[in-house]
Design an enzyme around this catalytic site. Structure first.
Site, short mmCIF file in Angstrom:
data_model
loop_
_atom_site.label_atom_id
_atom_site.label_comp_id
_atom_site.label_asym_id
_atom_site.label_seq_id
_atom_site.Cartn_x
_atom_site.Cartn_y
_atom_site.Cartn_z
N ASP A 121 0.83 -1.21 0.00
CA ASP A 121 0.00 0.00 0.00
C ASP A 121 0.87 1.26 0.00
O ASP A 121 2.01 1.24 0.47
CB ASP A 121 -0.91 -0.03 1.24
CG ASP A 121 -2.09 0.92 1.12
OD1 ASP A 121 -2.34 1.44 0.01
OD2 ASP A 121 -2.75 1.16 2.15
N GLY A 122 0.31 2.35 -0.52
CA GLY A 122 0.97 3.65 -0.45
C GLY A 122 1.54 4.16 -1.76
O GLY A 122 2.24 5.18 -1.77
N SER A 137 -7.59 -5.59 -5.13
CA SER A 137 -8.67 -6.16 -4.32
C SER A 137 -10.00 -6.11 -5.06
O SER A 137 -10.14 -5.37 -6.04
CB SER A 137 -8.80 -5.38 -3.00
OG SER A 137 -9.39 -4.12 -3.23
N GLU A 160 -12.39 -4.67 -4.08
CA GLU A 160 -12.92 -3.31 -3.86
C GLU A 160 -12.20 -2.27 -4.72
O GLU A 160 -12.68 -1.15 -4.87
CB GLU A 160 -12.76 -2.92 -2.37
CG GLU A 160 -13.70 -3.66 -1.42
CD GLU A 160 -13.31 -5.11 -1.17
OE1 GLU A 160 -12.11 -5.43 -1.19
OE2 GLU A 160 -14.23 -5.94 -1.00
N ASN A 161 -11.05 -2.63 -5.28
CA ASN A 161 -10.28 -1.65 -6.06
C ASN A 161 -10.95 -1.26 -7.39
O ASN A 161 -10.57 -0.27 -8.01
CB ASN A 161 -8.85 -2.11 -6.31
CG ASN A 161 -7.96 -2.05 -5.08
OD1 ASN A 161 -7.07 -2.87 -4.89
ND2 ASN A 161 -8.18 -1.07 -4.22
N ARG A 198 2.06 -4.79 6.24
CA ARG A 198 1.36 -3.78 5.47
C ARG A 198 2.20 -2.51 5.47
O ARG A 198 2.59 -2.01 6.52
CB ARG A 198 -0.03 -3.47 6.03
CG ARG A 198 -0.76 -2.43 5.15
CD ARG A 198 -2.22 -2.25 5.48
NE ARG A 198 -2.86 -1.39 4.46
CZ ARG A 198 -4.12 -1.48 4.09
NH1 ARG A 198 -4.91 -2.36 4.65
NH2 ARG A 198 -4.60 -0.67 3.16
C1 IPE Z 1 -5.44 -2.78 -0.16
O1 IPE Z 1 -5.09 -1.44 -0.33
C2 IPE Z 1 -5.44 -3.47 -1.50
C3 IPE Z 1 -4.14 -3.63 -2.16
C4 IPE Z 1 -2.99 -3.26 -1.69
C5 IPE Z 1 -4.20 -4.28 -3.43
P1 IPE Z 1 -6.20 -0.30 -0.47
O2 IPE Z 1 -5.46 0.96 -0.60
O3 IPE Z 1 -7.15 -0.66 -1.54
O4 IPE Z 1 -6.96 -0.43 0.93
P2 IPE Z 1 -7.83 0.64 1.74
O5 IPE Z 1 -8.89 1.13 0.80
O6 IPE Z 1 -6.91 1.73 2.16
O7 IPE Z 1 -8.37 -0.12 2.90
C1 IPE Z 2 -1.55 0.30 -3.40
O1 IPE Z 2 -1.35 1.66 -3.39
C2 IPE Z 2 -1.81 -0.24 -4.78
C3 IPE Z 2 -3.18 -0.73 -4.99
C4 IPE Z 2 -4.14 -0.79 -4.10
C5 IPE Z 2 -3.49 -1.21 -6.33
P1 IPE Z 2 -2.55 2.69 -3.37
O2 IPE Z 2 -2.94 3.02 -4.75
O3 IPE Z 2 -3.66 2.18 -2.50
O4 IPE Z 2 -1.88 3.96 -2.70
P2 IPE Z 2 -2.51 4.95 -1.63
O5 IPE Z 2 -3.06 4.13 -0.51
O6 IPE Z 2 -3.59 5.70 -2.35
O7 IPE Z 2 -1.37 5.82 -1.21
MG MG Z 3 -4.12 2.38 -0.54
#
Ligand code: IPE
Ligand code: IPE
Ligand code: MG
Length: 247
Positions: A27-28, A72, A74-75, A195
């Site tokens: 994440d991030g 995910s 949810e993505n 995480r």
């Molecule tokens: C979790 O990260 C899913 C992946 C890393 C693929 P998200 O960024 O989607 O999670 P939330 O929305 O912050 O919980």
């Molecule tokens: C994780 O990074 C990648 C995926 C969930 C695909 P994010 O895209 O969630 O990055 P942040 O959380 O917005 O910083």
């Molecule tokens: Mg994220």
């Protein structure tokens, strides 16, 4: 990458207490890009490079299973251009990664409903799975269009079908049997869940397999996560006392 630091950390590792299965919520990416005044997609592009490095690092450390959360269920709620970019990045990354899977003898499997992904993505996923299916090294479980609730629901559905077909008695359903109907039972429970990005939540990742896993949260953004961070997480894990409900 500072080799001295890596060697120093590796020397502290207890080879007898390595986590068998490591799972990472990568994440991030978006926040990493924002902090550099770059578009979110640059964060994803840098994140994909890290995936390759961490697969190699985990395999070199003799980790048996590595699950990475890439997309995910949810993505899909993200803006369509970002979702499209992630899908095309996935294709590019997987094409490149095949060489690495071969070189490192890593077997790739996928968890999640990939049938709804774009054809180009499905093709390269299937090619990597097929080419690496007899590899004997680490198992790399790429979680794509993955949801922990979906995985448990799918296991329930499968068991219900077996009952309906008269192949299974209801009283034969127990925890072991549910576990055997997850996507890849051989991966086993997660020992260490990492995480990145400072968020401290599970976000529907491997809900069943995380039951007794050690959780490690770091503020490092995924595009900055290196082998050093992985080693630090494993060293922190080795200092934990796992009890599994005992004393
Ligand atoms: C979790 O990260 C899913 C992946 C890393 C693929 P998200 O960024 O989607 O999670 P939330 O929305 O912050 O919980
Ligand atoms: C994780 O990074 C990648 C995926 C969930 C695909 P994010 O895209 O969630 O990055 P942040 O959380 O917005 O910083
Ligand atoms: Mg994220």
């Amino acid at each position: 990458m500072p080799k001295v630091k890596i060697t120093e950390l590796e020397q502290q590792l207890d080879p007898l207490k390595l986590p068998r299965h490591i799972a990472i919520i990568m994440d991030g990416n978006g926040r990493w890009a924002k902090s550099k005044h770059l578009p979110r997609i640059s964060g994803h592009a840098m994140g994909a490079k890290r995936v390759s490095e961490i697969v190699t690092a985990a395999s070199d450390l003799d980790i048996k299973s590595l699950s990475l959360y890439a997309f995910s269920t949810e993505n899909w709620s993200r803006p369509q251009p970002e979702v499209s970019f992630l899908m095309s990045l996935l294709v590019k990354y997987l094409k490149k990664e095949l060489k690495n899977l071969i070189r490192k003898d890593v077997k790739m499997v996928v968890s999640g409903h990939i049938e709804v992904l774009p054809a180009a993505a499905k093709n390269v996923i299937n090619q990597n799975i097929e080419t690496s299916k007899n590899h004997q090294g680490m198992v790399f479980n790429l979680c794509l269009n993955y949801g922990g609730r979906q995985e448990i629901t799918d296991a329930c559905l499968e068991l219900a079908k077996q009952v309906k077909a008269g192949k299974l008695n209801v009283d034969e359903i127990d925890e072991h049997r549910v576990g055997q109907h997850l996507y890849h039972p051989a991966l086993g429970d997660v020992d260490l869940m990492i995480r990145t990005s400072g968020e401290e939540r599970i976000s529907n990742f491997l809900l069943w397999q995380l039951a007794y896993s050690e959780l490690y949260f770091t503020s490092v953004m995924w595009p900055d996560f290196t082998k050093i961070d992985l080693l630090e997480a494993i060293l922190a894990y080795q200092k934990r006392e796992r009890r599994f409900g005992g004393i």
